[in-house]
Design a protein around this motif. Structure first.
Motif, short mmCIF file in Angstrom:
data_model
loop_
_atom_site.label_atom_id
_atom_site.label_comp_id
_atom_site.label_asym_id
_atom_site.label_seq_id
_atom_site.Cartn_x
_atom_site.Cartn_y
_atom_site.Cartn_z
N ALA A 26 -5.42 2.43 -19.49
CA ALA A 26 -4.20 1.85 -20.07
C ALA A 26 -3.11 1.73 -19.01
O ALA A 26 -2.48 0.68 -18.87
N ALA A 27 -2.92 2.80 -18.25
CA ALA A 27 -1.88 2.80 -17.21
C ALA A 27 -2.18 1.76 -16.15
O ALA A 27 -1.30 1.03 -15.69
N ALA A 28 -3.44 1.64 -15.79
CA ALA A 28 -3.83 0.75 -14.69
C ALA A 28 -3.61 -0.72 -15.04
O ALA A 28 -3.24 -1.51 -14.19
N GLU B 53 -7.57 17.47 -13.41
CA GLU B 53 -7.08 16.64 -12.32
C GLU B 53 -5.56 16.45 -12.45
O GLU B 53 -5.05 16.27 -13.55
N ARG B 54 -4.86 16.46 -11.35
CA ARG B 54 -3.41 16.35 -11.38
C ARG B 54 -2.99 14.88 -11.54
O ARG B 54 -3.69 13.96 -11.12
N SER B 55 -1.80 14.68 -12.15
CA SER B 55 -1.30 13.31 -12.39
C SER B 55 -1.26 12.51 -11.10
O SER B 55 -1.55 11.31 -11.09
N GLY C 68 -2.70 7.70 -8.10
CA GLY C 68 -3.19 7.03 -6.88
C GLY C 68 -4.16 5.91 -7.23
O GLY C 68 -4.06 4.79 -6.71
N ARG C 69 -5.09 6.18 -8.16
CA ARG C 69 -6.06 5.16 -8.56
C ARG C 69 -5.37 4.03 -9.33
O ARG C 69 -5.69 2.85 -9.17
N LEU D 12 -10.14 -0.82 -11.45
CA LEU D 12 -10.09 0.61 -11.09
C LEU D 12 -11.24 0.95 -10.15
O LEU D 12 -11.12 1.81 -9.28
N GLU D 13 -12.35 0.25 -10.35
CA GLU D 13 -13.54 0.49 -9.55
C GLU D 13 -13.48 -0.30 -8.24
O GLU D 13 -14.24 -0.04 -7.32
N GLY D 14 -12.60 -1.29 -8.20
CA GLY D 14 -12.50 -2.15 -7.03
C GLY D 14 -13.57 -3.23 -7.00
O GLY D 14 -13.95 -3.72 -5.95
#
Ligand SMILES: Nc1ncnc2c1ncn2[C@@H]1O[C@H](COP(=O)(O)OP(=O)(O)O)[C@@H](O)[C@H]1O
Ligand SMILES: [Mg+2]
Length: 508
Positions: free
Chosen positions: A210-212, A404-406, A411-412, A482-484
């Protein structure tokens, strides 16, 4: 002679310069303010007279006329007190200064002559700079908000007599300065992190998507499953605010007088969570003063509508246009104001009606159908991902392992957003996959026959509605970003299909 003092007033998220003309002549006492003043401006008369007397100046009994020009625009608020007082003092020969014309004056006066803060200073300081003023004279509490702007000197004062000292060069004063970059960077931290959320790997993955792609989402889960906790952390994985975005958002909060005390710039993405009893005016803005609403306070951030099914349908309906346009237009007599409202929508709801004994529900169940029909169709139509949140298991909750940290997730997200910006370069209003129109979806989300087959199966077997089709393609595009990966494949499509559960006719 007429004294001419410059000040400013706000209109929407912008400000305009106002000329305060003060004319004093001999005769029976008379005091009038003209030029479309509202009631707060009219009360200026009482405050300035008292402030002048209590600051040990004279108040000669004469005829005073104050005109606020341009006269055809409504003037609001108490910020005219200071310019009116300065005009009265110079017209009654108690203040002599050549500096007056170079500065813009704003501030409310207390009866004893102290300067009190006013809202909307950021847009006003921007307007002062745009018009080439040397500086702005204002109350101390407003200093750092004005100083953010730069290239315009800021002179904050505690009381009226200090302003007069400054104008007559009785003492030396230095302009107030802030290091905007340092202030902005220092405050760019959130108080919570995705690492606080135990387990919930699938939900976190969906929120990352969603964020991406800047996709609106709905979280479906029982009370206590962590929906609010998750929603609050969405801003922490979005790209950091740029200084321009921060100023835009700060302007809206500034004019509403909503900046938290001690902070002069909003440096993190806002998270607004209006209650389901909120009126349409408090949500989208309006009212007699055409104030911005929650959707504009959430500009460049996240709007969280908890318990979506409890919101009144008409309240959700009024959000439809702003959600589409990312700007809300508010009309009041004669004038129209626009406030930006570019936010990500996160909604949350229970899977079953309140009081229902069922833990899960069939979509075809009439009780559930009735419950879901409460959500406004147009709102649901703008939500790309439906995410189920099951309560976290005890073992996961008690586990010491940190998630995992925010920062890592962010970064992704940033990399995926960069791909989108590159792809949409030169296309106005298009900055993320969620904004793609049908034409752009055809252009950027081409699929091969294997993907086509998968989509066909999803639509026919799962009973997905046709409107789901485009949404699946957009979300698939984000998953691939996200995967590129350039080309969409069946893995992207099948993951995206999972996020359309509210379109199914089977289990909710
Ligand atoms: N995955 C989780 N990890 C850590 N704490 C959790 C988790 N899920 C829920 N909690 C705890 O339960 C509380 C209630 O969650 P909340 O987000 O208010 O649920 P909901 O909004 O779905 O009703 C949270 O404040 C948090 O303390
Ligand atoms: Mg909650």
């Amino acid at each position: 002679m007429i004294a001419e003092i410059f000040t400013a007033s706000t209109y929407g998220v912008d400000a305009f310069i106002v000329r305060t003309e003060v004319h004093v002549e001999n005769g029976v006492f008379f005091f009038s303010i003209v030029g479309l003043p509202d009631s707060a401006v009219k009360e200026s008369r009482e405050r300035t007279i008292s402030a002048i007397k209590n600051s040990m100046f004279h108040f000669p009994i004469k005829r005073y006329t104050v005109n606020l020009a341009p006269a055809d625009v409504k003037k609001e608020g108490s910020g005219f007190d200071l310019p009116i007082a300065i005009g009265m003092l110079s017209e009654t020969s108690q203040l002599f200064s050549k500096k007056i014309k170079e500065f813009l004056f704003i501030g409310e006066l207390s009866l004893d002559g102290k300067l009190r803060p006013v809202p909307g200073i950021l847009p006003i300081a921007l307007e002062a700079r745009r018009n080439g003023f040397k500086g702005i004279v204002l109350p101390q509490e407003n200093a750092s908000e004005a100083a953010i702007v730069g290239d315009v000197e800021v002179y904050p004062f505690e009381k009226l007599t200090d302003v007069v000292d400054f104008l007559q060069d009785e003492r030396s004063f230095t302009p107030f300065k802030v290091d905007v970059k340092a202030m902005f960077e220092k405050e760019q931290n959130y108080h919570f992190d995705f690492a606080d959320v135990k387990g919930q790997a699938e939900v976190k993955r969906a929120m990352e998507i969603a964020a991406a792609g800047s996709h609106n989402i709905i979280l479906i889960g029982l009370p206590g499953s962590g929906k609010t906790m998750l929603a609050k952390r969405l801003p922490t994985i979005l790209p950091p605010l740029t200084l321009d975005e921060a100023l835009e958002t700060t302007k809206i909060h500034s004019i509403a007088g909503l900046l938290p005390s001690g902070s002069s710039i909003i440096s993190i993405r806002p998270f607004r969570s209006p209650h389901h009893t909120a009126s349409d005016v408090s949500l989208v803005g309006g009212g007699p003063n055409a104030k911005p609403g929650e959707i504009s306070f959430a500009h460049n951030g996240v709007l969280f509508l908890d318990e979506l099914t409890e919101f009144k349908k008409n309240v959700l309906e009024v959000m439809r246009q702003p959600l589409e346009d990312r700007v809300v237009t508010i009309s009041r007599s004669k004038l129209t104001v626009q406030y930006p409202c570019n936010f990500m929508l996160v909604a949350a709801m229970n899977p079953t009606p309140a009081g229902s004994q069922k833990e899960t529900a069939m979509y075809s169940d009439p009780e559930v159908q009735k419950f879901l029909s409460k959500i406004s169709g147009p709102i649901l139509d703008r939500i790309d991902l439906h995410i189920h949140v099951n309560p976290v298991k005890y073992q996961e909750l008690s586990s010491k392992a940190e998630g995992e940290r925010s920062e890592q997730i962010r970064g992704r997200v940033i990399r995926a957003r960069e791909l989108q910006l590159k792809r949409f370069k030169g296309r106005k209003g298009l900055f993320a996959n969620s904004n793609m129109s049908g034409k752009e979806i055809r252009e950027f989300c081409a699929i091969d026959s294997a993907c086509e087959e998968l989509m066909k199966n999803a639509i026919t077997r799962l009973g997905l509605s046709a409107r789901a089709y485009d949404r699946i393609l957009k979300v698939s595009r984000t998953i691939a970003d996200l995967e590129g990966t350039k080309k969409l494949n069946t893995a992207h499509i099948s993951e995206a299909i999972q996020y359309r559960s509210l379109d199914r006719t089977g289990w909710l």
